[in-house]
Design a protein around this motif. Structure first.
Motif, PDB file in Angstrom:
ATOM      1  N   THR A   1      22.366   5.258 -17.133  1.00  0.00           N
ATOM      2  CA  THR A   1      23.120   6.491 -17.400  1.00  0.00           C
ATOM      3  C   THR A   1      22.324   7.466 -18.267  1.00  0.00           C
ATOM      4  OG1 THR A   1      24.215   5.483 -19.318  1.00  0.00           O
ATOM      5  CG2 THR A   1      25.325   5.303 -17.183  1.00  0.00           C
ATOM      6  N   ARG A   2      21.089   7.099 -18.605  1.00  0.00           N
ATOM      7  CA  ARG A   2      20.210   8.025 -19.335  1.00  0.00           C
ATOM      8  C   ARG A   2      18.787   7.864 -18.824  1.00  0.00           C
ATOM      9  NH1 ARG A   2      17.150   7.756 -24.219  1.00  0.00           N
ATOM     10  NH2 ARG A   2      17.940   5.648 -24.626  1.00  0.00           N
ATOM     11  N   PHE A   3      18.186   8.980 -18.464  1.00  0.00           N
ATOM     12  CA  PHE A   3      16.793   8.987 -18.024  1.00  0.00           C
ATOM     13  C   PHE A   3      15.986   9.887 -18.949  1.00  0.00           C
ATOM     14  CE2 PHE A   3      19.159   7.906 -14.217  1.00  0.00           C
ATOM     15  CZ  PHE A   3      18.396   6.913 -13.637  1.00  0.00           C
ATOM     16  N   GLU A   4      14.771   9.476 -19.243  1.00  0.00           N
ATOM     17  CA  GLU A   4      13.830  10.292 -20.008  1.00  0.00           C
ATOM     18  C   GLU A   4      12.623  10.611 -19.140  1.00  0.00           C
ATOM     19  OE1 GLU A   4      14.351   9.127 -24.733  1.00  0.00           O
ATOM     20  OE2 GLU A   4      12.572   8.480 -23.619  1.00  0.00           O
ATOM     21  N   MET A   5      12.314  11.897 -19.012  1.00  0.00           N
ATOM     22  CA  MET A   5      11.094  12.333 -18.329  1.00  0.00           C
ATOM     23  C   MET A   5      10.109  12.799 -19.396  1.00  0.00           C
ATOM     24  SD  MET A   5       9.724  12.673 -15.273  1.00  0.00           S
ATOM     25  CE  MET A   5      10.862  13.120 -13.953  1.00  0.00           C
TER      26      MET A   5
ATOM     27  N   LYS B   1       1.536  16.237 -22.957  1.00  0.00           N
ATOM     28  CA  LYS B   1       2.209  17.132 -23.896  1.00  0.00           C
ATOM     29  C   LYS B   1       2.919  16.287 -24.947  1.00  0.00           C
ATOM     30  CE  LYS B   1       2.897  20.669 -20.358  1.00  0.00           C
ATOM     31  NZ  LYS B   1       3.902  21.413 -19.565  1.00  0.00           N
ATOM     32  N   ARG B   2       2.328  16.200 -26.100  1.00  0.00           N
ATOM     33  CA  ARG B   2       2.853  15.342 -27.150  1.00  0.00           C
ATOM     34  C   ARG B   2       4.206  15.859 -27.657  1.00  0.00           C
ATOM     35  NH1 ARG B   2      -0.496  13.534 -32.594  1.00  0.00           N
ATOM     36  NH2 ARG B   2       1.022  11.985 -33.338  1.00  0.00           N
ATOM     37  N   ASN B   3       5.125  14.931 -27.862  1.00  0.00           N
ATOM     38  CA  ASN B   3       6.468  15.233 -28.380  1.00  0.00           C
ATOM     39  C   ASN B   3       7.287  16.145 -27.460  1.00  0.00           C
ATOM     40  OD1 ASN B   3       6.023  13.659 -30.723  1.00  0.00           O
ATOM     41  ND2 ASN B   3       4.975  15.375 -31.706  1.00  0.00           N
ATOM     42  N   HIS B   4       6.970  16.116 -26.175  1.00  0.00           N
ATOM     43  CA  HIS B   4       7.774  16.801 -25.162  1.00  0.00           C
ATOM     44  C   HIS B   4       8.525  15.741 -24.350  1.00  0.00           C
ATOM     45  CE1 HIS B   4       5.836  20.998 -24.828  1.00  0.00           C
ATOM     46  NE2 HIS B   4       5.404  20.446 -25.957  1.00  0.00           N
ATOM     47  N   LYS B   5       9.793  15.986 -24.074  1.00  0.00           N
ATOM     48  CA  LYS B   5      10.526  15.122 -23.165  1.00  0.00           C
ATOM     49  C   LYS B   5      11.812  15.820 -22.736  1.00  0.00           C
ATOM     50  CE  LYS B   5      13.323  12.473 -26.492  1.00  0.00           C
ATOM     51  NZ  LYS B   5      13.707  11.106 -26.947  1.00  0.00           N
ATOM     52  N   THR B   6      12.389  15.346 -21.640  1.00  0.00           N
ATOM     53  CA  THR B   6      13.698  15.814 -21.183  1.00  0.00           C
ATOM     54  C   THR B   6      14.566  14.600 -20.904  1.00  0.00           C
ATOM     55  OG1 THR B   6      12.783  17.827 -20.201  1.00  0.00           O
ATOM     56  CG2 THR B   6      14.958  17.145 -19.458  1.00  0.00           C
ATOM     57  N   GLU B   7      15.765  14.590 -21.482  1.00  0.00           N
ATOM     58  CA  GLU B   7      16.740  13.522 -21.242  1.00  0.00           C
ATOM     59  C   GLU B   7      17.812  14.006 -20.271  1.00  0.00           C
ATOM     60  OE1 GLU B   7      17.218  10.665 -25.061  1.00  0.00           O
ATOM     61  OE2 GLU B   7      18.201  12.614 -25.221  1.00  0.00           O
ATOM     62  N   MET B   8      18.182  13.139 -19.351  1.00  0.00           N
ATOM     63  CA  MET B   8      19.281  13.403 -18.436  1.00  0.00           C
ATOM     64  C   MET B   8      20.336  12.323 -18.649  1.00  0.00           C
ATOM     65  SD  MET B   8      19.247  13.631 -14.262  1.00  0.00           S
ATOM     66  CE  MET B   8      18.096  15.002 -14.273  1.00  0.00           C
ATOM     67  N   ILE B   9      21.518  12.732 -19.137  1.00  0.00           N
ATOM     68  CA  ILE B   9      22.566  11.789 -19.514  1.00  0.00           C
ATOM     69  C   ILE B   9      23.758  11.966 -18.590  1.00  0.00           C
ATOM     70  CG2 ILE B   9      24.093  11.035 -21.377  1.00  0.00           C
ATOM     71  CD1 ILE B   9      21.962  12.437 -23.277  1.00  0.00           C
ATOM     72  N   TYR B  10      24.126  10.901 -17.894  1.00  0.00           N
ATOM     73  CA  TYR B  10      25.263  10.930 -16.971  1.00  0.00           C
ATOM     74  C   TYR B  10      26.556  10.760 -17.763  1.00  0.00           C
ATOM     75  CZ  TYR B  10      22.317  10.640 -12.815  1.00  0.00           C
ATOM     76  OH  TYR B  10      21.413  10.912 -11.825  1.00  0.00           O
ATOM     77  N   ARG B  11      27.427  11.772 -17.753  1.00  0.00           N
ATOM     78  CA  ARG B  11      28.703  11.695 -18.450  1.00  0.00           C
ATOM     79  C   ARG B  11      29.789  11.106 -17.560  1.00  0.00           C
ATOM     80  NH1 ARG B  11      27.718  17.126 -18.967  1.00  0.00           N
ATOM     81  NH2 ARG B  11      29.810  17.595 -18.243  1.00  0.00           N
TER      82      ARG B  11
END
Length: 243
Positions: A202-206, A211-221
């Protein structure tokens, strides 16, 4: 059995098994249809932002993504019908058809590409699959599968390495490489929960590789699987009407 077939048999078995594994994992997350509500958090060294979206999918051919917040982006819609993708910008009252060249670009400033979100390419039809090893992620035994694009496929990535749980067919880790074999992004799946009868991350991190300290989280509600959705829902007219 002839000696040549003994040598070829493992190749055929692994090739078939690899595609079946990917198909099971893809079907588990996608369902026949799905209606999902997701929070997307983009993190940068000096700032972060959050976006709420709702998405409808039907098989591999249809998807519709509605941005619900923040206010400045509210009402933006992305539509995929088979191999065609459109973007509705309510502030401009304009529909843009996205060419294949835009599939590799960032989706809404996140670390996901347009292709990652609307799935313009097909992990089953556009790639050849091979089983290349095993690994353990957390406490889960996983297959390691390599996916190489077919010669005629118009895809973003030059290679994918996917780790899929052997018991529940959960995609837990994916590495995205360009045409030169350079690692671009890594995606990890976390917080495995039962959602509408399916055990899924239910949570993905890309995470970008360079790119240091860069990320995107996708959280399924929330997730709803296999609810009836008519093909007519996935139209340009519907894009303009969604609220």
């Amino acid at each position: 059995m002839p000696l040549l077939l003994w040598f070829l048999l493992p190749f055929f078995l692994f090739g078939q098994t690899a595609k079946e594994i990917v198909q099971k994992a893809d079907a588990k997350m996608r369902g026949n249809t799905s209606i999902v509500e997701i929070t997307i958090k983009t993190v940068r060294p000096s700032w972060s932002r959050s976006m709420d979206v709702k998405a409808w999918t039907k098989g591999a051919d249809y998807s519709l993504i509605l941005v619900q917040s923040p206010a400045k982006d509210k009402g933006i819609v992305f539509l995929k019908r088979k191999k065609e993708v459109w973007n509705w910008m309510p502030s401009l009252e304009r529909i843009i058809k996205l060419p294949p060249s835009m599939m590799s670009q960032s989706w809404m400033g996140t670390d996901f590409t347009n292709d990652d979100l609307v799935k313009e390419s097909s992990v089953l039809k556009d790639y050849d699959h091979s089983l290349v090893g095993d690994t353990v992620i957390g406490s889960r035994n996983c297959y390691i599968i390599q996916m190489i694009p077919k010669a005629e496929a118009a895809v973003v990535w030059g290679k994918l390495i996917v780790c899929i749980d052997k018991t529940d067919f959960i995609e837990l880790h994916t590495r995205f490489y360009d045409e030169d074999g350079v690692l671009i992004n890594s995606m990890n799946g976390y917080d495995i929960k039962m959602m509408d009868g399916r055990l899924i991350p239910t949570r993905f991190e890309m995470i970008p590789a360079d790119k240091r300290n860069h990320k995107t989280e996708m959280i399924y509600r929330s997730v709803q699987y296999d609810r009836p959705i008519n093909d007519g829902f996935f139209t340009i007219e519907k894009m303009k009407a969604l609220r």
